[in-house]
Write a protein that holds these residues in place. Structure first.
Motif, PDB file in Angstrom:
ATOM      1  N   GLU A   1       0.847  -1.185   0.000  1.00 40.87           N
ATOM      2  CA  GLU A   1       0.000   0.000   0.000  1.00 40.87           C
ATOM      3  C   GLU A   1       0.884   1.237   0.000  1.00 40.87           C
ATOM      4  OE1 GLU A   1      -3.742   1.771   2.670  1.00 40.87           O
ATOM      5  OE2 GLU A   1      -2.462   0.187   3.482  1.00 40.87           O
ATOM      6  N   SER A   2       0.392   2.313  -0.590  1.00 40.87           N
ATOM      7  CA  SER A   2       1.101   3.592  -0.569  1.00 40.87           C
ATOM      8  C   SER A   2       0.181   4.677  -0.037  1.00 40.87           C
ATOM      9  CB  SER A   2       1.581   3.969  -1.973  1.00 40.87           C
ATOM     10  OG  SER A   2       2.238   5.229  -1.952  1.00 40.87           O
ATOM     11  N   LYS A   3       0.699   5.453   0.904  1.00 37.59           N
ATOM     12  CA  LYS A   3      -0.032   6.595   1.457  1.00 37.59           C
ATOM     13  C   LYS A   3       0.887   7.812   1.404  1.00 37.59           C
ATOM     14  CE  LYS A   3      -2.513   3.701   4.821  1.00 37.59           C
ATOM     15  NZ  LYS A   3      -2.728   3.454   6.287  1.00 37.59           N
ATOM     16  N   LYS A   4       0.519   8.759   0.551  1.00 42.19           N
ATOM     17  CA  LYS A   4       1.291   9.993   0.410  1.00 42.19           C
ATOM     18  C   LYS A   4       2.774   9.699   0.183  1.00 42.19           C
ATOM     19  CE  LYS A   4      -1.927  12.792   3.116  1.00 42.19           C
ATOM     20  NZ  LYS A   4      -2.103  13.685   4.283  1.00 42.19           N
ATOM     21  N   LYS A   5       3.041   8.822  -0.758  1.00 40.83           N
ATOM     22  CA  LYS A   5       4.385   8.445  -1.210  1.00 40.83           C
ATOM     23  C   LYS A   5       5.091   7.446  -0.294  1.00 40.83           C
ATOM     24  CE  LYS A   5       5.419  12.887  -3.531  1.00 40.83           C
ATOM     25  NZ  LYS A   5       5.436  12.426  -4.922  1.00 40.83           N
TER      26      LYS A   5
ATOM     27  N   ALA B   1       1.767  15.203  -3.128  1.00 38.66           N
ATOM     28  CA  ALA B   1       1.302  13.823  -3.063  1.00 38.66           C
ATOM     29  C   ALA B   1      -0.148  13.791  -3.505  1.00 38.66           C
ATOM     30  CB  ALA B   1       1.452  13.266  -1.654  1.00 38.66           C
TER      31      ALA B   1
ATOM     32  N   SER C   1      -3.602  12.429  -5.406  1.00 41.05           N
ATOM     33  CA  SER C   1      -4.299  11.191  -5.711  1.00 41.05           C
ATOM     34  C   SER C   1      -5.121  11.324  -6.983  1.00 41.05           C
ATOM     35  CB  SER C   1      -5.225  10.796  -4.549  1.00 41.05           C
ATOM     36  OG  SER C   1      -6.174  11.815  -4.326  1.00 41.05           O
TER      37      SER C   1
ATOM     38  N   ASP D   1       1.112   8.179  -5.959  1.00 37.72           N
ATOM     39  CA  ASP D   1       1.442   8.447  -4.563  1.00 37.72           C
ATOM     40  C   ASP D   1       0.561   7.712  -3.561  1.00 37.72           C
ATOM     41  OD1 ASP D   1       3.328  10.350  -5.535  1.00 37.72           O
ATOM     42  OD2 ASP D   1       1.732  11.834  -5.708  1.00 37.72           O
ATOM     43  N   ASN D   2      -0.611   7.287  -4.011  1.00 37.03           N
ATOM     44  CA  ASN D   2      -1.566   6.607  -3.133  1.00 37.03           C
ATOM     45  C   ASN D   2      -2.201   5.436  -3.881  1.00 37.03           C
ATOM     46  OD1 ASN D   2      -1.880   8.726  -0.750  1.00 37.03           O
ATOM     47  ND2 ASN D   2      -1.945   9.875  -2.668  1.00 37.03           N
TER      48      ASN D   2
END
Length: 204
Positions: free
Chosen positions: A103-107, A128, A130, A140-141
């Motif tokens: 998973e990716s959250k804000k890079k 970042a 989406s 980024d997300n």
């Protein structure tokens, strides 16, 4: 006498060509880096060698592998057939393997719920987002995704400028050609000169 020498030369050249073909097919192969998706780990103009047997040797006319020393691990830099055009080779870093949840959250990349240390990553855009051009943008997300069996999730080190698994999905293990391990030559096309300091540099 001349025919005897000619035959000896022919055998020598033939043997050398066969050995070269075997080495290229099963042992090691050279590749050139054409794009900046792996900056700063790999630069445009780097010439690298790829270990083709570490993940197992493919049997002729088959996707089955024998003599498997290891499987691709997170952090390995691998060369593979580009899923959208198998005639082209891509090089990326393995970020997640089968059974991992990515998973990716804000890079920031999370694998199995934990943020991973990516000291090799370069970001060229501090935002970042989406959304981009009215569509969902996975740069980024994204996720969470469960990586399927015999698949790899790969990404470029130049994270904001890489076309990778975020966009076109997973790499099938049978399409992996090998692991990049050393830079044997590097040419700076802008300066028209070799990068001598990169020659012999191990890739990691």
């Amino acid at each position: 006498m001349k025919q005897s020498k000619l035959w000896e030369y022919t055998k020598t050249i033939g043997t050398a060509l066969i050995l070269a073909l075997i080495i290229r097919t099963y042992v090691v192969q050279a590749f050139k880096i054409p794009s900046g998706s792996m900056l700063q780990t790999l630069l445009i103009g780097d010439h690298i060698l790829v270990n083709k047997f570490i993940y197992g040797t493919k049997m002729p006319f088959s996707d089955n592998r024998i003599l498997i020393f290891t499987k691709p691990k997170r952090g390995d830099i691998v060369v593979f057939k580009y899923p959208e055009d198998p005639s082209r080779d891509f090089i990326k870093r393995v970020i997640a393997v089968e059974g991992d949840i990515i998973e990716s959250k804000k890079k920031i990349i999370y694998v199995n719920g934990n943020p991973i240390n990516e000291s090799y990553v370069q970001h060229t855009d501090n935002s970042a987002n989406s959304m981009r051009t009215g569509t969902i943008e996975p740069r980024d997300n994204f996720g969470p995704y469960l990586v399927p069996k015999n698949k790899l999730f790969v990404m470029g080190d130049n994270r904001d400028q890489s076309y990778d698994s975020r966009y076109w999905g997973y790499v099938d293990m049978k399409e992996v050609k090998g692991k990049a391990f050393i830079i044997y030559w590097s040419w700076d096309n802008m300066k028209k000169m070799p990068r001598l300091g990169r020659i012999g540099k191990l890739i990691h």
